[in-house]
Design a protein around this motif. Structure first.
Motif, mmCIF file in Angstrom:
data_model
loop_
_atom_site.group_PDB
_atom_site.id
_atom_site.type_symbol
_atom_site.label_atom_id
_atom_site.label_comp_id
_atom_site.label_asym_id
_atom_site.label_seq_id
_atom_site.Cartn_x
_atom_site.Cartn_y
_atom_site.Cartn_z
ATOM 1 N N ALA A 11 -45.063 48.196 83.076
ATOM 2 C CA ALA A 11 -45.038 48.857 83.654
ATOM 3 C C ALA A 11 -45.936 50.552 84.352
ATOM 4 O O ALA A 11 -45.890 50.793 85.244
ATOM 5 N N TYR A 12 -45.843 51.232 82.366
ATOM 6 C CA TYR A 12 -46.098 51.970 82.382
ATOM 7 C C TYR A 12 -47.669 52.050 82.494
ATOM 8 O O TYR A 12 -48.034 50.786 81.055
ATOM 9 N N ALA A 13 -47.966 53.076 82.495
ATOM 10 C CA ALA A 13 -49.449 53.832 82.003
ATOM 11 C C ALA A 13 -49.466 54.277 80.725
ATOM 12 O O ALA A 13 -48.391 54.662 80.048
ATOM 13 N N THR A 31 -46.161 54.937 75.454
ATOM 14 C CA THR A 31 -45.181 54.272 75.717
ATOM 15 C C THR A 31 -44.888 53.629 74.928
ATOM 16 O O THR A 31 -43.382 52.913 74.311
ATOM 17 N N VAL A 64 -44.965 47.466 91.311
ATOM 18 C CA VAL A 64 -44.586 48.071 89.788
ATOM 19 C C VAL A 64 -43.280 48.718 90.107
ATOM 20 O O VAL A 64 -42.353 48.710 88.810
ATOM 21 N N TYR A 67 -39.989 46.982 87.543
ATOM 22 C CA TYR A 67 -40.120 47.901 86.556
ATOM 23 C C TYR A 67 -38.279 47.581 86.800
ATOM 24 O O TYR A 67 -37.018 47.401 85.543
ATOM 25 N N ARG A 118 -49.309 51.709 87.987
ATOM 26 C CA ARG A 118 -48.993 51.787 86.956
ATOM 27 C C ARG A 118 -47.525 53.169 87.546
ATOM 28 O O ARG A 118 -47.834 54.311 88.130
#
Length: 108
Positions: free
Chosen positions: A25-27, A42, A6, A10, A100
């Protein structure tokens, strides 16, 4: 340098200014802290990524990557570009939850 997929995904997307791939790639509850500003969620991170990509032209070179514990990594990149100062080494301090990113702090 061994980093989780990840993070490498990213960084590749971020450096290519590929906002859609980078945001993936983010939660959903992630937060980015860059230059003293916090970008929670996000939507805010997407706006930050789009702005950061457009403001300056720069190249990056991976200097080091250190695993701090099970969830945290410190990645140092050297940036050269047309931003004030022209060159800087930045720490990208990642905190992961599963696959993530939940927190990214960028600072010298």
């Amino acid at each position: 340098m061994d980093m989780p997929l990840v993070i490498t995904t990213y960084l590749t997307a971020h450096n290519a200014r590929d906002v859609d791939s980078a945001i993936a790639a983010y939660a959903s509850d992630a937060v980015v802290i860059d230059d003293g500003h916090s970008y929670p969620g996000t939507d805010a991170i997407r706006a930050w990524l789009a702005g950061a990509a457009a403001e300056y032209t720069y190249t990056t070179e991976l200097i080091s990557a250190t695993r701090l514990d099970e969830e945290r990594y410190d990645v140092v990149q050297h940036l050269d570009g047309d931003f004030p100062g022209g060159a800087v080494d930045l720490h990208y301090r990642f905190t992961l939850r599963g696959s993530r990113i939940v927190r990214l702090v960028i600072e010298p």
